[in-house]
Design an enzyme around this catalytic site. Structure first.
Site, PDB file in Angstrom:
ATOM      1  N   ARG A 147       0.864  -1.176   0.000  1.00  0.00           N
ATOM      2  CA  ARG A 147       0.000   0.000   0.000  1.00  0.00           C
ATOM      3  C   ARG A 147       0.903   1.229   0.000  1.00  0.00           C
ATOM      4  NH1 ARG A 147      -3.979   2.351   4.790  1.00  0.00           N
ATOM      5  NH2 ARG A 147      -2.132   3.516   5.407  1.00  0.00           N
ATOM      6  N   TYR A 159      -2.542  11.718   7.414  1.00  0.00           N
ATOM      7  CA  TYR A 159      -2.808  10.430   8.014  1.00  0.00           C
ATOM      8  C   TYR A 159      -2.340   9.313   7.082  1.00  0.00           C
ATOM      9  CZ  TYR A 159      -5.380   6.625  10.042  1.00  0.00           C
ATOM     10  OH  TYR A 159      -5.718   5.432  10.617  1.00  0.00           O
ATOM     11  N   ASP A 220      -5.076   3.965  -0.073  1.00  0.00           N
ATOM     12  CA  ASP A 220      -6.221   4.228   0.806  1.00  0.00           C
ATOM     13  C   ASP A 220      -6.627   5.703   0.707  1.00  0.00           C
ATOM     14  OD1 ASP A 220      -8.080   4.338   2.823  1.00  0.00           O
ATOM     15  OD2 ASP A 220      -6.837   3.346   4.330  1.00  0.00           O
ATOM     16  N   HIS A 222      -9.103   6.989   2.330  1.00  0.00           N
ATOM     17  CA  HIS A 222      -9.597   7.363   3.656  1.00  0.00           C
ATOM     18  C   HIS A 222     -10.833   8.252   3.680  1.00  0.00           C
ATOM     19  CE1 HIS A 222      -8.792   6.540   7.794  1.00  0.00           C
ATOM     20  NE2 HIS A 222      -7.937   5.666   7.304  1.00  0.00           N
ATOM     21  N   GLU A 246      -8.925   2.150  -1.899  1.00  0.00           N
ATOM     22  CA  GLU A 246      -9.738   1.877  -0.703  1.00  0.00           C
ATOM     23  C   GLU A 246     -10.467   3.130  -0.227  1.00  0.00           C
ATOM     24  OE1 GLU A 246      -7.229   0.415   2.413  1.00  0.00           O
ATOM     25  OE2 GLU A 246      -8.674   0.975   3.958  1.00  0.00           O
ATOM     26  N   GLU A 272     -13.894  -1.056   6.278  1.00  0.00           N
ATOM     27  CA  GLU A 272     -13.227  -1.240   7.571  1.00  0.00           C
ATOM     28  C   GLU A 272     -14.017  -0.621   8.711  1.00  0.00           C
ATOM     29  OE1 GLU A 272      -9.479   0.811   6.640  1.00  0.00           O
ATOM     30  OE2 GLU A 272     -10.036   2.352   8.077  1.00  0.00           O
ATOM     31  N   ARG A 293     -13.723  -5.085   3.189  1.00  0.00           N
ATOM     32  CA  ARG A 293     -12.669  -4.714   4.134  1.00  0.00           C
ATOM     33  C   ARG A 293     -13.012  -4.999   5.594  1.00  0.00           C
ATOM     34  NH1 ARG A 293      -7.965  -3.765   4.398  1.00  0.00           N
ATOM     35  NH2 ARG A 293      -7.835  -1.647   5.200  1.00  0.00           N
ATOM     36  N   GLU A 349      -4.436  -7.301   4.835  1.00  0.00           N
ATOM     37  CA  GLU A 349      -3.573  -6.205   5.305  1.00  0.00           C
ATOM     38  C   GLU A 349      -2.775  -6.695   6.515  1.00  0.00           C
ATOM     39  OE1 GLU A 349      -5.778  -2.904   6.889  1.00  0.00           O
ATOM     40  OE2 GLU A 349      -4.121  -1.511   6.597  1.00  0.00           O
ATOM     41  N   TRP A 412     -11.340  12.433   7.358  1.00  0.00           N
ATOM     42  CA  TRP A 412      -9.929  12.036   7.251  1.00  0.00           C
ATOM     43  C   TRP A 412      -9.912  10.562   6.968  1.00  0.00           C
ATOM     44  CZ3 TRP A 412      -8.012   8.375  10.520  1.00  0.00           C
ATOM     45  CH2 TRP A 412      -8.816   8.056  11.632  1.00  0.00           C
TER      46      TRP A 412
HETATM   47  C1  GCO Z   1      -6.185   0.945   7.188  1.00  0.00           C
HETATM   48  C2  GCO Z   1      -6.836   1.972   7.992  1.00  0.00           C
HETATM   49  C3  GCO Z   1      -6.278   2.257   9.348  1.00  0.00           C
HETATM   50  C4  GCO Z   1      -7.378   2.858  10.205  1.00  0.00           C
HETATM   51  C5  GCO Z   1      -7.181   2.621  11.635  1.00  0.00           C
HETATM   52  C6  GCO Z   1      -8.241   3.264  12.474  1.00  0.00           C
HETATM   53  O1  GCO Z   1      -6.556   0.860   6.033  1.00  0.00           O
HETATM   54  O2  GCO Z   1      -5.368   0.232   7.713  1.00  0.00           O
HETATM   55  O3  GCO Z   1      -7.418   2.996   7.319  1.00  0.00           O
HETATM   56  O4  GCO Z   1      -5.137   3.034   9.306  1.00  0.00           O
HETATM   57  O5  GCO Z   1      -7.536   4.185   9.940  1.00  0.00           O
HETATM   58  O6  GCO Z   1      -7.162   1.247  11.809  1.00  0.00           O
HETATM   59  O7  GCO Z   1      -8.204   2.790  13.756  1.00  0.00           O
HETATM   60 MG    MG Z   2      -8.158   2.054   5.497  1.00  0.00          MG
END
Ligand code: GCO
Ligand code: MG
Length: 412
Positions: A147, A159, A220, A222, A246, A272, A293, A349, A412
């Site tokens: 990634r 982030y 990602d 986000h 993602e 996620e 995810r 992951e 974010w």
């Molecule tokens: C990922 C995620 C993580 C999350 C985190 C939040 O794809 O691994 O986006 O970085 O943001 O697990 O607690």
């Molecule tokens: Mg993520």
């Protein structure tokens, strides 16, 4: 096999973890992960005050019935705190069943469908040379899929872009303090979507030129884009053949994905932050995504994770379980057992836990040549060293957040 004791253990070896430990009348113990990053103590209360008293005396073999009882009897359904608490119970019961039968959990889910599971790691860097070094470090660790989260000119902190360099930096726990920062207030980052959309395709172009066409690359987003921005972004990344993009839009609005999907063939991964199969209903049924995810810990455990993956399989959608360091070694093992068994495994992951975490949670899991395996130990294959856990009390830590140049809070 009756549940005789249920304890909730909070420990912070490199970061906070909430673990449920069940003990049966025949002396077996089972573990479950209930960690919700940045909101850990809410799950501790949910478990201690409202779940533990209901478990005592129950038949530990009745996994599905216990899951349905906890889900339906609460009346208030879904949500990350509820589902993490139920997940911990579900995992601990699977762990116990495996130990009682002398079999690893994946054997109850249909047995192994493969010999190992491809993992992806997180490379990041503010500038290209740093990012290339990070990709190489991951390749040296065995990762075959990567990634990529680059810095964006003009933005100070983003982030997913690690601030310290070197995987071995900070006691080998580079990932463990990032993204959650220890402190009483979330850290403030900045954001500019137009700058991001302009810059990221140039980074993937440079990576392809340096590393070639073969290396699977992921990214990602986000949840930061609008549907239109995500559609254009996916299209601009098509020449670089991503394994997936993602969380391109905030997916509580599932309809947004229809628009994105109409405009790009870049594969999409989402989920996620979802906690039930219902959150995936439209995304799977309408084939709006390519990878699910969900993580065992935030999705109610092994039982529902297997169900959502089986549902996705009917639509040629594969698994891509969330595996950051805030999924504890217990939660991680739980989804490795599912991943090994299902036919539609996609990728896993795998951020690596820090040394203190690995000393606290002893694990049978292996990572060899880029492939993960949960091991052959009965149950989940994880044991918690309670003395070690006791050395590391809870530390307040929050995920960061961001604001646009005019001060507006942004996704974010
Ligand atoms: C990922 C995620 C993580 C999350 C985190 C939040 O794809 O691994 O986006 O970085 O943001 O697990 O607690
Ligand atoms: Mg993520």
């Amino acid at each position: 096999m009756k549940i005789e004791r249920a304890e909730v253990i909070v420990t912070s070896p490199n970061r906070n973890f909430v673990t449920l430990k069940l003990t049966t009348d025949d002396g077996l113990t089972g573990l479950g992960d209930a960690t919700v990053n940045g909101r850990e103590l809410a799950v501790v209360s949910y478990l201690t005050d409202h779940v533990v008293p209901l478990l005592l005396g129950l038949d530990a073999h009745r996994i599905e019935d216990t899951w349905q009882f906890l889900y339906r009897s609460a009346y208030w359904r879904r949500g990350p705190i509820t589902m993490a608490a139920i997940a911990a119970v579900d995992m601990a019961l699977w762990d116990l069943k495996g130990k009682a039968a002398g079999l690893p959990v994946y054997q109850f889910l249909g047995g192994a469908s493969r010999s190992g599971m491809m993992a992806y790691g997180h490379a990041s860097g503010k500038e290209l040379p740093e990012l290339f070094d990070s990709i190489r470090e991951h390749q040296e660790l065995g990762y075959r899929s990567i990634r990529v989260q680059p810095g964006v000119p003009g933005l100070k902190a983003i982030y997913g872009v690690a601030s310290n360099t070197g995987l071995a930096g900070n006691e080998g726990v580079r990932y463990d303090h990032e993204p959650a920062q220890r402190g009483v207030m979330p850290m403030l980052e900045d954001w500019d979507t137009r700058a991001y959309l302009r810059h990221v395709p140039t980074v993937f172009e440079a990576i392809r030129a340096e590393f070639g066409a073969e290396l699977p690359l992921l990214h990602d987003g986000h949840h930061r884009m609008t549907p239109l921005q995500a559609a254009a972004f996916g299209r601009s990344l098509e020449p670089y053949d991503l394994f997936w993009l993602e969380d391109c839009t905030p997916a509580e609005n599932q309809e947004a994905l229809r628009l994105v999907r109409q405009h790009t063939t870049t594969p999409l991964a989402i989920g996620e932050v979802f906690n039930t199969i219902w959150d995936f209903q439209a995304l799977i049924k309408e084939q709006l995504i390519d990878y699910v995810r969900a993580a065992s810990t935030h999705f109610g455990g092994i039982s529902p994770l297997k169900k959502v993956m089986d549902y996705a399989a009917q639509y040629q959608i594969k698994s891509g379980c969330h595996g950051p360091t805030d999924i504890s070694p217990v939660g991680f093992a739980a989804q490795l057992h599912v991943g090994l068994a299902i036919h539609n495994f996609g990728i896993q992951e795998y951020m690596q836990h820090g040394a203190r975490t690995n000393a606290t949670f002893e694990q049978s899991m292996t990572f060899v040549d880029g492939f993960l395996h949960p091991g052959e130990r009965p149950g989940l294959g994880v044991e918690l060293d309670v003395d070690e856990a006791g050395k590391y009390p809870y530390v307040t830590a929050y995920l960061p957040y961001n604001r646009l140049a005019d001060g507006t809070v942004h996704d974010w």
